[in-house]
Design an enzyme around this catalytic site. Structure first.
Site, PDB file in Angstrom:
ATOM      1  N   GLU A  55     -21.930  21.520 -52.197  1.00  0.00           N
ATOM      2  CA  GLU A  55     -22.494  20.896 -50.802  1.00  0.00           C
ATOM      3  C   GLU A  55     -23.779  20.361 -50.577  1.00  0.00           C
ATOM      4  OE1 GLU A  55     -22.617  25.357 -50.369  1.00  0.00           O
ATOM      5  OE2 GLU A  55     -21.558  23.592 -51.583  1.00  0.00           O
ATOM      6  N   SER A 106     -39.213  25.978 -29.516  1.00  0.00           N
ATOM      7  CA  SER A 106     -38.547  25.741 -30.709  1.00  0.00           C
ATOM      8  C   SER A 106     -37.137  25.286 -30.952  1.00  0.00           C
ATOM      9  CB  SER A 106     -38.750  27.047 -31.672  1.00  0.00           C
ATOM     10  OG  SER A 106     -37.921  28.175 -31.061  1.00  0.00           O
ATOM     11  N   GLY A 125     -21.034  33.472 -50.089  1.00  0.00           N
ATOM     12  CA  GLY A 125     -21.456  34.765 -49.515  1.00  0.00           C
ATOM     13  C   GLY A 125     -21.801  35.957 -50.281  1.00  0.00           C
ATOM     14  N   HIS A 131     -22.311  25.247 -55.938  1.00  0.00           N
ATOM     15  CA  HIS A 131     -22.327  24.763 -54.377  1.00  0.00           C
ATOM     16  C   HIS A 131     -22.504  23.366 -54.440  1.00  0.00           C
ATOM     17  CE1 HIS A 131     -22.845  28.604 -52.491  1.00  0.00           C
ATOM     18  NE2 HIS A 131     -23.348  29.054 -53.494  1.00  0.00           N
ATOM     19  N   LYS A 148     -38.845  16.700 -15.842  1.00  0.00           N
ATOM     20  CA  LYS A 148     -40.162  17.510 -15.408  1.00  0.00           C
ATOM     21  C   LYS A 148     -40.942  17.300 -16.864  1.00  0.00           C
ATOM     22  CE  LYS A 148     -40.284  19.392 -12.458  1.00  0.00           C
ATOM     23  NZ  LYS A 148     -40.735  18.779 -10.894  1.00  0.00           N
ATOM     24  N   ILE A 171     -49.676  31.646 -33.135  1.00  0.00           N
ATOM     25  CA  ILE A 171     -50.753  31.764 -33.846  1.00  0.00           C
ATOM     26  C   ILE A 171     -50.592  31.603 -35.412  1.00  0.00           C
ATOM     27  CG2 ILE A 171     -49.819  34.508 -34.046  1.00  0.00           C
ATOM     28  CD1 ILE A 171     -53.003  35.202 -33.856  1.00  0.00           C
ATOM     29  N   LEU A 183     -14.671  31.034 -55.504  1.00  0.00           N
ATOM     30  CA  LEU A 183     -14.157  30.762 -56.499  1.00  0.00           C
ATOM     31  C   LEU A 183     -13.429  32.406 -57.076  1.00  0.00           C
ATOM     32  CD1 LEU A 183     -14.744  29.186 -59.935  1.00  0.00           C
ATOM     33  CD2 LEU A 183     -14.959  31.447 -59.827  1.00  0.00           C
ATOM     34  N   LYS A 186     -45.316   7.671 -17.374  1.00  0.00           N
ATOM     35  CA  LYS A 186     -45.908   8.758 -16.729  1.00  0.00           C
ATOM     36  C   LYS A 186     -46.602   9.556 -17.834  1.00  0.00           C
ATOM     37  CE  LYS A 186     -45.415  12.594 -13.606  1.00  0.00           C
ATOM     38  NZ  LYS A 186     -44.589  13.386 -12.801  1.00  0.00           N
ATOM     39  N   GLU A 209     -43.225  17.897 -41.862  1.00  0.00           N
ATOM     40  CA  GLU A 209     -43.073  18.710 -40.587  1.00  0.00           C
ATOM     41  C   GLU A 209     -43.808  19.893 -40.310  1.00  0.00           C
ATOM     42  OE1 GLU A 209     -39.263  20.867 -38.784  1.00  0.00           O
ATOM     43  OE2 GLU A 209     -38.815  19.719 -40.420  1.00  0.00           O
ATOM     44  N   CYS A 218     -18.445  28.901 -54.860  1.00  0.00           N
ATOM     45  CA  CYS A 218     -19.399  30.123 -55.186  1.00  0.00           C
ATOM     46  C   CYS A 218     -18.318  31.384 -55.199  1.00  0.00           C
ATOM     47  CB  CYS A 218     -20.364  30.217 -54.444  1.00  0.00           C
ATOM     48  SG  CYS A 218     -21.658  31.287 -55.280  1.00  0.00           S
ATOM     49  N   TYR A 244     -27.829  34.980 -40.237  1.00  0.00           N
ATOM     50  CA  TYR A 244     -27.944  35.030 -38.454  1.00  0.00           C
ATOM     51  C   TYR A 244     -29.133  34.480 -38.075  1.00  0.00           C
ATOM     52  CZ  TYR A 244     -22.928  36.551 -38.197  1.00  0.00           C
ATOM     53  OH  TYR A 244     -21.728  36.502 -38.145  1.00  0.00           O
TER      54      TYR A 244
END
Length: 550
Positions: free
Chosen positions: A524, A23, A364, A522, A198, A159, A394, A234, A151, A391, A64
């Site tokens: 961004e 992944s 946060g 936000h 490989k 599974i 501020l 290949k 995607e 956010c 995280y």
């Protein structure tokens, strides 16, 4: 699509991207890059991310573990790859663009309870797979897409992915070979000891994909370095893929190099050919210029991000991209200095911020590191260092101002101290009766009415804008007048909320500071390489000016 006006409508095209071996290979960047190449050819494109986890959305996941939660205009809390799609495609997506196992099974179970399956035995095939296909087609239709890039998250062989792989396999049966394309991204490790690539893991990955009935049309090989032509030949031989349809995707310094690298190898034309589309020369001038600026900036500036999740930069992914966009606009490279907010509670701030020209406090939740962030805001205010609070940033600025300028000793947010004598930040009244966590915050696009003559008005150049939001707490309206009398400038509000004349505080700033700005939104999330966020552009510009003065 491109073609003669009298040719009639062409069938919609679907591109399915899967990943193999391991992944986190970068399927999201590949999806975004391919979408950008198709958009550059004039096609109407959308992108969909399938997440096989059982969560309904990403809103309650730990940063995280999962990285940033990206918020769409319609208020969906989605996977961070949706942010990549929006930035590369330069378009707003919706909640339908992020599909999860939880959503699919919840919908099917609800339909069964309502009796919509007419006493049938509800099974993975056809009911779950039909639900998946229906949702993909619905997004394509709503967004009038000519090409849909899908995607499939996770790794082939997981599974959790099996129902989704079966659904995309059926798409070729439903839509026809010329209207569907399977692209497989896989790892080709390079062994330093033997100095060779490989290919066996890729061969096994393709064999696993074939085992569920999907033969990839195109392979993209991820590696630390470019995969040479003989190795690609290949791989083509042993996976039954046309030699000209095996591409190399080496690690690059800047994400925005990826579309150019793939186009240079001919990926865009290979997709056109496989889908029966006419050859179109893409307009990639912007991407070429952006990469040139990133590689050869005129200046470099360092920004400190004082946050809680500094060991996991993906938790602030859109923030980093917005700074990068602002850097491109200012023809500068933005370097980030990660500062653990908790460490600032007892740190020497002169040392912590010694080499930076701007301080950013991001959004946060939770009390950990809060007092360190308050100290960072105070340091920026007193030392006249450019400050941008997003956010929570501020709210931190308001708490610091209330304590140290307005004289409200012990001022705090009720999120961190329910018994504070001065709750300058409090839970929004609409949130008092809310039960549960998922999808219950103030989410999505909300209007900001900007006060003329302010820094914010200069940045946006207009009096009303829409920005994305994700919060439960607000500046307490009972304290706004007092804070303004003490010198705080409320430069934007959301008009008409709860019938109050003042509205919810959306932005604050300081008059006697070169750049001190806090935003409840936000911005961004709406920043794009081609259309960078005005607050971030202004922040980087101010940091560059501060650096020159220093």
């Amino acid at each position: 699509m491109n073609g003669s006006a009298d040719a009639g409508p062409r069938p919609r095209k679907y591109v399915f991207i899967t990943g193999g071996v391991v992944s986190s290979l970068g399927k999201g960047i590949l999806t975004s890059s391919l979408g950008a190449l198709l958009r550059a050819r004039g096609y109407r494109v959308t992108a969909i991310k399938i997440d096989p986890y059982v969560n309904v959305d990403a809103g309650t996941m730990r940063p995280y573990e999962h990285g940033e939660v990206f918020v769409t205009a319609d208020g969906a809390e989605t996977d961070l790859d949706i942010g990549h799609y929006e930035r590369f495609l330069d378009m707003d997506l919706s909640r339908g663009n992020n599909l999860t196992t939880g959503q699919v099974y919840l919908s099917v179970i609800q339909k069964e309870r309502r009796g919509e399956y007419l006493s049938q035995t509800v099974q993975v095939i056809p009911h779950i797979t039909d639900e998946i296909k229906e949702r993909i087609r619905k997004v394509a239709e709503e967004q009038k897409a000519e090409i849909v890039v899908v995607e499939v998250g996770g790794t082939v062989g997981d599974i959790e992915s099996l129902p989704f792989l079966e659904a995309i396999r059926q798409f070729r049966f439903d839509e026809g070979e010329g209207n569907t394309l399977y692209l497989h991204l896989t790892l080709v490790p390079y062994l330093e000891t033997s100095e060779e690539f490989k290919t066996k893991p890729t061969q096994h990955s393709v064999a696993t994909l074939r085992g569920v009935g999907i033969q990839p049309d195109i392979l993209v090989l991820r590696s630390a370095r470019p995969v040479p032509e003989e190795v690609r030949r290949k791989v083509a031989l042993f996976t039954n893929v046309r030699p000209g349809h095996v591409f190399s995707s080496p690690t690059v310094e800047h994400l925005y190099e990826v579309p150019l690298l793939l186009e240079e190898q001919g990926l865009g034309r290979a997709v056109e050919r496989a889908l029966g589309l006419e050859a179109v020369i893409p307009n990639l001038a912007f991407w070429q210029e952006a990469v040139r600026v990133l590689k050869h900036p005129e200046r470099t500036v360092k920004i400190a991000i004082a946050g809680k999740y500094v060991k996991m930069p993906d938790a602030y992914l859109s923030l980093l991209e917005a700074l990068r966009h602002a850097g491109i606009k200012n023809r500068a490279r933005v370097e980030v200095k990660w500062v653990d907010a908790e460490s600032l509670e007892a740190a020497d701030l002169d040392e912590a911020f010694r080499d930076v020209s701007g301080i950013l406090v991001p959004g946060g939740f939770g009390v950990r590191g809060i007092e360190g962030k308050v100290r960072a805001a105070q340091y920026a205010r007193e030392r006249k260092i450019p400050y941008l609070g997003i956010c929570l940033g501020l709210q931190i600025a308001v708490i610091e101002f209330a304590r140290n300028v307005a004289g409200l000793k012990g001022a705090n947010s009720t999120e961190f101290d329910p018994y504070t004598p001065h709750p300058v930040i409090d839970l929004m009244p609409e949130q008092l009766e809310v039960e549960g966590l998922g999808g219950t915050m103030r989410l999505g696009d909300w209007p900001m009415r900007i006060k003329p003559g302010t820094l914010l008005h200069r940045l946006y150049g207009k009096e009303e804008v829409l920005e994305r939001h994700r919060h439960r707490y607000e500046v307490n309206p009972l304290y706004v007048d007092g804070l303004e009398r003490a010198g705080l400038v409320v430069s934007a509000t959301t008009p008409g909320m709860r019938g109050r004349g003042a509205g919810l505080v959306e932005a604050i700033e300081l008059k006697d500071h070169p750049f001190f700005l806090g935003l409840q939104s936000h911005p961004e999330f709406k920043s794009r390489p081609m259309r960078p966020s005005p607050p971030f552009v202004g922040f980087v510009e101010a940091a560059l000016a501060y650096q020159e003065r220093a």
